[in-house]
Design an enzyme around this catalytic site. Structure first.
Site: not given
Lengths: 275, 275
Positions: A30, A49, A98, A100, A144
Site C-alpha cells: 500500500y 516506492r 486458500r 499458497h 510497505k
C-alpha cells in the site's frame, strides 16, 4: 466514493471475495499519499516506492503512472476537504481456494480518499510522548506491506500507554517509529537512522532532511544507539500525517521541544508542500 | 458452502468490506484443522490455540467451543471427501475508515472446508527436497496470524527452487519450516526445536513426539544448530497436511529417508488419527 478494480462506487458497495489474498495472507502492499490544496504531493515518488514494494513481492503493477493519476484525480474531485490523504492498496488477487499457489492472478486495487487532519504549529510545539520498545517486526520493513499485525499491536501499546508513538530498537540501535521515522538533534547536528532493508524510506523523512540542510544544519544518516537518543537535545518523528513532530517525553525523560531549530525546519518543511 | 459471519452461503457470495481489518492490516488469526473420516481431529487443541492467538492480538473470541462445533458439523455435512481440512479465520472486524483505532469492533468469522489430500506412505518414503534460508519473520510466530507475507515469499522461493519446503534458521539455530516443524534423527535420538515465542506449537508436532516416544525413541526438545541438522542421519518435517515427511536432500547434501525408524513413527502416527 472509492475505487475498486476499475469501478468507482460507494464505500458500502466496495466488497471483495473472502478468497482475496489480501484478506487471507496479508498478501498486498500500500501507499498513503497526502494531498495539499488538491495538489497530490510527490505522486511520482510514492508511485515509485509502490512499484518497489510490488517488485519485491512479485505482484504485477496493474497501472501506469498516468492511469493512477487519472483515477486519483477523479476520486479527489468528489472529496472537498482542504487537505486529503489517499490510501492505495494492491493485493495479489483472488485465488481459487486458500492455496499458497498464486501464479497469474489479477491484482485487486482499492483506493480511497479521506480528509487529512494535520496538527498546526501551535498543536505541535509542546511536543508529544513516546516510549521505546523492541522492534520485533520482520526484516524487510522497506516493503510497505499490508501484513501489519505487529504495527496494530504497537498502536494498541501506544493507546494503553497514552503516548503518541512507539519508537523501536533492535539490538540497542534505533530503527524507526511504529509508523514514523526518527530524528535526533545533538549539538546542532541532525541524525537519523540510515536507510536499509529494515526501515521504510519515508518520503516525509526526505523532506525533513532537505529542510534541515536548507536551514544550515548538519545532517548525518547513521546508526543511533538508544543511549544516543536518550542523551539527545531533541527528538523528532516524521510521517505524512505528523509532518515533523517534536517528542517531549520518552518514558520518564523529558526533552526540549518546539525550539528555534525545530521551528526553522518546520517552517521550511511547509514551503516544500507546494512543490 | 462456506460460513461467513453467521450465514452459510456459496463461496461466490462470501464477500467482505474492503474496510475489513483482515484486508487492510492482516489483522486476524486462523487455524487449519484436519478431518479424518468425518472426525474433526483434536478440535479442542485447535480451538485452544485459536483462543491463544485471539488473546495475544486482543481480538474477542466470538464463539464457544460448542458453537464452533455446531457450525463445523453443518459445514462438513456438505462436503463429501474422505478427508477434509477446515480453514477458520477471525479478523478484528470492519472499521469506519482505514484508522488504526480498533476498539469495540465485531469480529469477522470466515470458515471453509476443502478436501484434504494427504500423501500416502509410498509417496513419502523417497523423501522431499528442502533448502535452508534465514528466518526473517517477526518474533511472535507462536501467534497464528494472517499477516503472512513472509510465508508467501518463502512459498515463492520454494517453487523457484523446486523444493517442498524452506527450513528457517536464525543466528545459526533452526527455528522451523516456513509451514512445518522440523525434526532430526541422530543416533536413535529425535531432536526438535523447543517451543518458544518464535515458533508455532504445531499440533502435528506433538503427535510426532508422541509417536516417537511410543516407538521407544529418545526425544529431545532443544536448540538445533544448522550444522547439527546438516550432520543428522535423517531430517523430517511435520504439518497437518504433510503429517511426518522425510527430507531427502537439503541443498547438495542428501539424507537417508523412509528407513525403519521413520516407518515406525509414521505407522504409530496413523493410529493417533482416529483418537
Amino acid at each position: 466514493m472509492v475505487f475498486l478494480n476499475g469501478e468507482f462506487l460507494p464505500q458500502k458497495d466496495a466488497k471483495i471475495s473472502t478468497l482475496d489474498r489480501g484478506f487471507l495472507f496479508g498478501d498486498g502492499v500500500y501507499e498513503v499519499i497526502p494531498v495539499y490544496n488538491q495538489n497530490i504531493f510527490k505522486l511520482t515518488e510514492h508511485l515509485n516506492r509502490l512499484d518497489g514494494s510490488l517488485r519485491a513481492t512479485k505482484i504485477k503493477n496493474p497501472f501506469t503512472g498516468n492511469e493512477y493519476k487519472n483515477i486519483l484525480t477523479k476520486l479527489l474531485k468528489n472529496n472537498f476537504a482542504k487537505n486529503q490523504t489517499i490510501y492505495l492498496q494492491i493485493t495479489r488477487g483472488v485465488g481459487e481456494s486458500r492455496s499458497h499457489n498464486f501464479k497469474n492472478l489479477t491484482p485487486t486495487i482499492y483506493i480511497r480518499v479521506d480528509e487529512l487532519k494535520i496538527r498546526n504549529k501551535n498543536e505541535l510545539v509542546c511536543g508529544f510522548k513516546a516510549i521505546i520498545t523492541k522492534d520485533i517486526r520482520w526484516n524487510n520493513c522497506y516493503i510497505k506491506s499490508t501484513s501489519l499485525l505487529t504495527n496494530v499491536l504497537y498502536v494498541e501499546m501506544a493507546q494503553a500507554n497514552l503516548v503518541e508513538e512507539i519508537i523501536l530498537e533492535k539490538n540497542g540501535i534505533i530503527t524507526e517509529g511504529a509508523s514514523s521515522n526518527v530524528f535526533i538533534l545533538s549539538k546542532n547536528t541532525i541524525k537519523t537512522p540510515k536507510i536499509n532493508g529494515e526501515i521504510l524510506a519515508g518520503i516525509t523523512r526526505e523532506m525533513v532532511i532537505k529542510s534541515a540542510i536548507a536551514t544550515n544544519l548538519e545532517v548525518k544518516e547513521c546508526d543511533i544507539k538508544t543511549s544516543d537518543l536518550m542523551d539527545a537535545d531533541e527528538v523528532w518523528i516524521s510521517s505524512s500525517t505528523r509532518e515533523v513532530m517534536p517528542i517531549s517525553q520518552i518514558g520518564d525523560k523529558t526533552f526540549s521541544s518546539g525550539g528555534e531549530v525545530w521551528q526553522q525546519v518546520y517552517n521550511h518543511f511547509q514551503t516544500l508542500k507546494s512543490e
